[in-house]
Structures are given as C-alpha cells and as structure tokens.
Design an enzyme around this catalytic site. Structure first.
Site, mmCIF file in Angstrom:
data_model
loop_
_atom_site.group_PDB
_atom_site.id
_atom_site.type_symbol
_atom_site.label_atom_id
_atom_site.label_comp_id
_atom_site.label_asym_id
_atom_site.label_seq_id
_atom_site.Cartn_x
_atom_site.Cartn_y
_atom_site.Cartn_z
ATOM 1 N N HIS A 207 0.854 -1.200 0.000
ATOM 2 C CA HIS A 207 0.000 0.000 0.000
ATOM 3 C C HIS A 207 0.885 1.243 0.000
ATOM 4 O O HIS A 207 1.882 1.294 0.712
ATOM 5 C CB HIS A 207 -0.888 -0.018 1.252
ATOM 6 C CG HIS A 207 -1.889 1.069 1.278
ATOM 7 N ND1 HIS A 207 -1.578 2.348 1.672
ATOM 8 C CD2 HIS A 207 -3.192 1.088 0.948
ATOM 9 C CE1 HIS A 207 -2.650 3.110 1.571
ATOM 10 N NE2 HIS A 207 -3.647 2.371 1.143
ATOM 11 N N CYS A 245 -3.642 2.663 -4.186
ATOM 12 C CA CYS A 245 -4.665 3.402 -3.426
ATOM 13 C C CYS A 245 -4.772 4.799 -4.021
ATOM 14 O O CYS A 245 -3.847 5.627 -3.881
ATOM 15 C CB CYS A 245 -4.270 3.479 -1.953
ATOM 16 S SG CYS A 245 -5.427 4.440 -0.953
ATOM 17 N N HIS A 274 -7.524 0.414 -3.700
ATOM 18 C CA HIS A 274 -8.381 1.209 -2.818
ATOM 19 C C HIS A 274 -8.796 2.411 -3.654
ATOM 20 O O HIS A 274 -7.930 3.157 -4.135
ATOM 21 C CB HIS A 274 -7.614 1.697 -1.592
ATOM 22 C CG HIS A 274 -7.233 0.597 -0.654
ATOM 23 N ND1 HIS A 274 -6.384 0.813 0.401
ATOM 24 C CD2 HIS A 274 -7.570 -0.708 -0.594
ATOM 25 C CE1 HIS A 274 -6.212 -0.313 1.068
ATOM 26 N NE2 HIS A 274 -6.923 -1.251 0.483
ATOM 27 N N ASP A 319 -12.223 2.089 0.310
ATOM 28 C CA ASP A 319 -11.206 2.616 1.240
ATOM 29 C C ASP A 319 -11.871 3.359 2.402
ATOM 30 O O ASP A 319 -12.326 2.731 3.343
ATOM 31 C CB ASP A 319 -10.210 3.502 0.500
ATOM 32 C CG ASP A 319 -8.841 3.459 1.186
ATOM 33 O OD1 ASP A 319 -7.997 4.301 0.883
ATOM 34 O OD2 ASP A 319 -8.645 2.582 2.049
ATOM 35 N N HIS A 320 -11.944 4.687 2.319
ATOM 36 C CA HIS A 320 -12.505 5.438 3.453
ATOM 37 C C HIS A 320 -13.842 6.074 3.080
ATOM 38 O O HIS A 320 -14.265 6.030 1.927
ATOM 39 C CB HIS A 320 -11.546 6.560 3.870
ATOM 40 C CG HIS A 320 -10.176 6.094 4.198
ATOM 41 N ND1 HIS A 320 -9.091 6.931 4.271
ATOM 42 C CD2 HIS A 320 -9.692 4.857 4.472
ATOM 43 C CE1 HIS A 320 -8.006 6.237 4.568
ATOM 44 N NE2 HIS A 320 -8.355 4.982 4.693
ATOM 45 N N TYR A 333 -13.923 4.984 8.499
ATOM 46 C CA TYR A 333 -14.459 3.655 8.163
ATOM 47 C C TYR A 333 -15.943 3.537 8.508
ATOM 48 O O TYR A 333 -16.363 2.642 9.244
ATOM 49 C CB TYR A 333 -13.657 2.560 8.876
ATOM 50 C CG TYR A 333 -12.205 2.604 8.524
ATOM 51 C CD1 TYR A 333 -11.299 3.322 9.299
ATOM 52 C CD2 TYR A 333 -11.726 1.988 7.368
ATOM 53 C CE1 TYR A 333 -9.957 3.406 8.959
ATOM 54 C CE2 TYR A 333 -10.389 2.064 7.025
ATOM 55 C CZ TYR A 333 -9.515 2.783 7.819
ATOM 56 O OH TYR A 333 -8.204 2.867 7.461
HETATM 57 C C1 CS2 Z 1 -5.596 1.588 4.306
HETATM 58 C C2 CS2 Z 1 -4.325 1.413 5.077
HETATM 59 O O1 CS2 Z 1 -7.617 1.545 5.376
HETATM 60 C C3 CS2 Z 1 -6.669 2.233 5.013
HETATM 61 O O2 CS2 Z 1 -6.571 3.430 5.181
HETATM 62 O O3 CS2 Z 1 -5.323 2.376 3.193
HETATM 63 O O4 CS2 Z 1 -4.546 1.413 6.462
HETATM 64 C C4 CS2 Z 1 -3.759 0.103 4.632
HETATM 65 O O5 CS2 Z 1 -4.698 -0.898 4.962
HETATM 66 C C5 CS2 Z 1 -2.475 -0.249 5.287
HETATM 67 O O6 CS2 Z 1 -1.558 0.753 5.035
HETATM 68 C C6 CS2 Z 1 -2.009 -1.572 4.699
HETATM 69 O O7 CS2 Z 1 -1.112 -2.133 5.580
HETATM 70 MN MN MN Z 2 -5.843 2.921 1.165
#
Ligand code: CS2
Ligand code: MN
Length: 356
Positions: A207, A245, A274, A319-320, A333
């Site tokens: 990532h 991402c 992502h 992703d978010h 999340y």
């Molecule tokens: C992800 C990161 O959910 C997120 O924001 O982009 O936390 C990602 O899962 C980690 O960097 C991967 O180890």
């Molecule tokens: Mn991400």
C-alpha cells in the site's frame, strides 16, 4: 473485479457483517486483525474462526490487510530474520484458509496520518483532513496524542498501542536513514518472503504512503510512479505486487493515478485497489471527499476505466468514507458513506463494461 469492504472483526468493528452483505454488489471483505502485534505469527487458531464467521455471513475473505511489518525489519536490525520467518509462517497459515492477497505497507512508524479525524463540513458531515502547516507545528508525540484523543476509542490502522509505545525509540532510530537504506531493508524483506508467497499462492500488495510524502524527516519510499517501479523491480515476481490506493497517491497532485493503474496493470503488478477521492485545498493540504468525482479533485471515471482496461481482476474497496447522516464510529471507516461509494463505483464499472 471483486468489490470488497474493510472489516475489523466482530470485537473491534461496530458494523455487522450482515450489513456489509446487504450492500449490493459486495463480494466480500478485506480482513484485518489489528489485535495481532506486528512481528507475531498469525495462527490458524486466530485465522480459521475469523474466516468462518465471514463465510457464514455469505461473504468471501480472500484478502487480508495489514499483516504489519515489524519495525526491526524496516530498520534492518539483526532481529529482522526472526520476524521474516514469522511473516512467512503467517503467510502459510493464511494461505491454508483461502487468502490470496495480503495488503501491507512499508511506512516507517505511522500508517496513514491526518491532522483531523472528524473535520466538520458545511453540510454537517465530517471527514479525515490533513494540513501540513498544522503538522509542522507539532512533534510526533503531539500528533499521536491528538489522534488518540480524537479517535473516539477506536484503534486506527498503524496506531496500535504496542507500536506507539516505542514511538520515541523508533523516531530516533530512523533519524538520518536515507530512502535507499530503507529500500535495501525492503529488498531484504521481499527476498525473504516472496519464495513463500510463490509456494503458497499469495500475492503481496504493498500500500502506498499516505499522505504521499515523508513525515517528520524520516524516509518514505512508496509514494510516486518511480517509487512503485523501484519496488516491483526489487524482486521480479508476480507475487511482488501493489495495492494502488487512489486517495493515498492522489494526495499529491503530481501523481497521475489513472496512468499508474494503467502502467502497473499492464505489467501484471496490481493485485488490489483502494478507490477513493480527495479534495485538494493547497500544497500538502487536502480533505477526504465523497467518492463522486465532482465532490473532489480526482477523476473517478478515469480511475475505474484504467482498472477495467488494465487490471480487471483486482480486489477493489472504497477505502474510506465521511461520517454522514449522524453516523458515529471509527474515523474513515463508516458504513453509510462507504456503501454509497460502493454503489457509485459499481455503477461506473457497469457503464464502462457495457460501453467496452
Ligand atoms: C488503508 C491502510 O484503510 C486504510 O486506510 O489504506 O490502512 C492500509 O490498509 C495499510 O496501510 C495496509 O497495511
Ligand atoms: Mn488505502
């Protein structure tokens, strides 16, 4: 393309699997077991019940996020060999339970970092927010304290207590480390795990750095097209792949995100994506936006078309998301805005696929 959703496990995620199952066009989850400290072996006793619970909800779990890399590996300490052995044991255990892709990162100390977790928007929603000018006035200890204070009691990726307990020691250890030294340690790690990945059929998907630049003077080596090219060239194997991402790379407007999907998709090195939007507010200053292109600065159609045309077999997740409709929960999340994101991304995909 398999559309998925990040889930933190029944004891850590307020969102029930049943609600994820109810999001149309969602095949499964990208799992996370952030309670396992970096460096420890992921045992079958932990993995098996987690996967079973997901499958019983009618969802697949073929991707695991954040089998975190112990800091000693990134620092190149002699203890790294034991942690690499443990990492290989985790991969073997994960493969036994159907995991095909492991998403990880090689960011020193922090995972993603923001200066506000619940930034208030005029419409009453809140979002993750980053202003480098604010960070410049803070120490690592300040931002850790602020994030912990604002996190509403939820553990955030990369902000695990055992890692943060060694914050001062780690920050000191990285002082003066060059990007190439970090790359050497990364190459040593990949050379140690890729043979196991090839043996058990797992693809690693690194990532990118989030945000896409170094923080507090310590190196970051995964935040541009050239960085990604160096990484996939370290070990020439399809198992050495990327999680592209869009929001992380997209935090730097110099990154052409659709071009990165096209290039590394064509090279067979994109295993996961992502897909989220960001809104530029200035130099190293952005906020996370809704997925709709017009709500932020990225062209989400161009991104989904690049994925469709060059790496159509990837796992995708939204992703978010923002906190909307009064939702409370783990910053970044939420249920509602990530579900809206999935609906939009699936809509783009259908239109692109039918026009193809
Ligand atoms: C992800 C990161 O959910 C997120 O924001 O982009 O936390 C990602 O899962 C980690 O960097 C991967 O180890
Ligand atoms: Mn991400």
């Amino acid at each position: 393309m398999k559309m998925t959703f990040r889930w933190y496990g029944a004891d850590y995620d307020p969102i029930p699997l049943q609600y994820i199952k109810q999001i149309p066009g969602t095949s499964g989850i990208m799992g996370a077991m952030d309670w396992i400290p970096a460096g420890e072996v992921w045992s079958e006793d932990e993995i098996a019940p987690y996967i079973k619970q997901v499958n019983e909800a009618g969802l697949e779990c073929e991707v695991i996020e954040s089998v975190n890399v112990h800091e000693d590996i990134k620092l190149g300490r002699p203890t790294r060999d034991r942690y690499i052995e443990n990492y290989c044991a985790s991969l073997e255990n994960l493969a036994k339970h159907g995991i095909k892709v492991v998403i990880y990162n090689f960011m020193p100390v922090f995972d993603w970092l923001r200066t506000e977790l619940y930034h208030e928007n005029p419409d009453g929603s809140t979002c993750l927010y980053y202003d480098d000018a604010v960070l410049q006035g803070m120490t690592p200890q300040d931002i850790v304290a602020k994030t912990a204070d604002e996190s509403a009691g939820f553990m955030l990726p990369g902000w695990e207590p055992e890692r943060l307990a060694q914050l001062d020691e780690f920050m000191d250890a990285y002082q003066g480390m060059s990007p190439d030294e970090l790359r050497d340690n990364y190459r040593y790690f990949l050379e140690g795990i890729i043979p196991t990945c090839e043996k058990v059929g797992i693809r690693m998907a690194v990532h990118p750095d989030d945000p896409a630049w170094p923080l507090f003077g310590i190196p970051r080596i995964c935040n541009s097209r050239d960085d990604l090219d160096k990484i996939v060239s370290m070990v020439d194997s399809p198992a050495n792949a990327l999680c592209v991402c869009s929001g992380s790379l997209g935090s730097n407007p110099a990154n052409d995100v659709p071009a990165i999907y096209r290039e590394f998709g064509e090279r067979g090195r994109v295993a996961a994506a992502h897909v989220r939007n960001v809104r530029y507010l200035g130099e190293k200053h952005f906020q996370e936006a809704a997925h709709l292109s017009s709500d932020g600065s990225l062209d989400m159609h161009a991104i989904m078309k690049a994925i469709h045309d060059y790496c159509p077999d990837v796992y995708v997740r939204p992703d978010h998301g923002r906190m909307i409709w009064g939702e409370t929960g783990r910053a970044g999340y939420p249920l509602y805005d990530r579900a809206l994101g999935i609906a939009y991304l699936n809509g783009l995909w259908e239109a692109i696929d039918k026009q193809a």
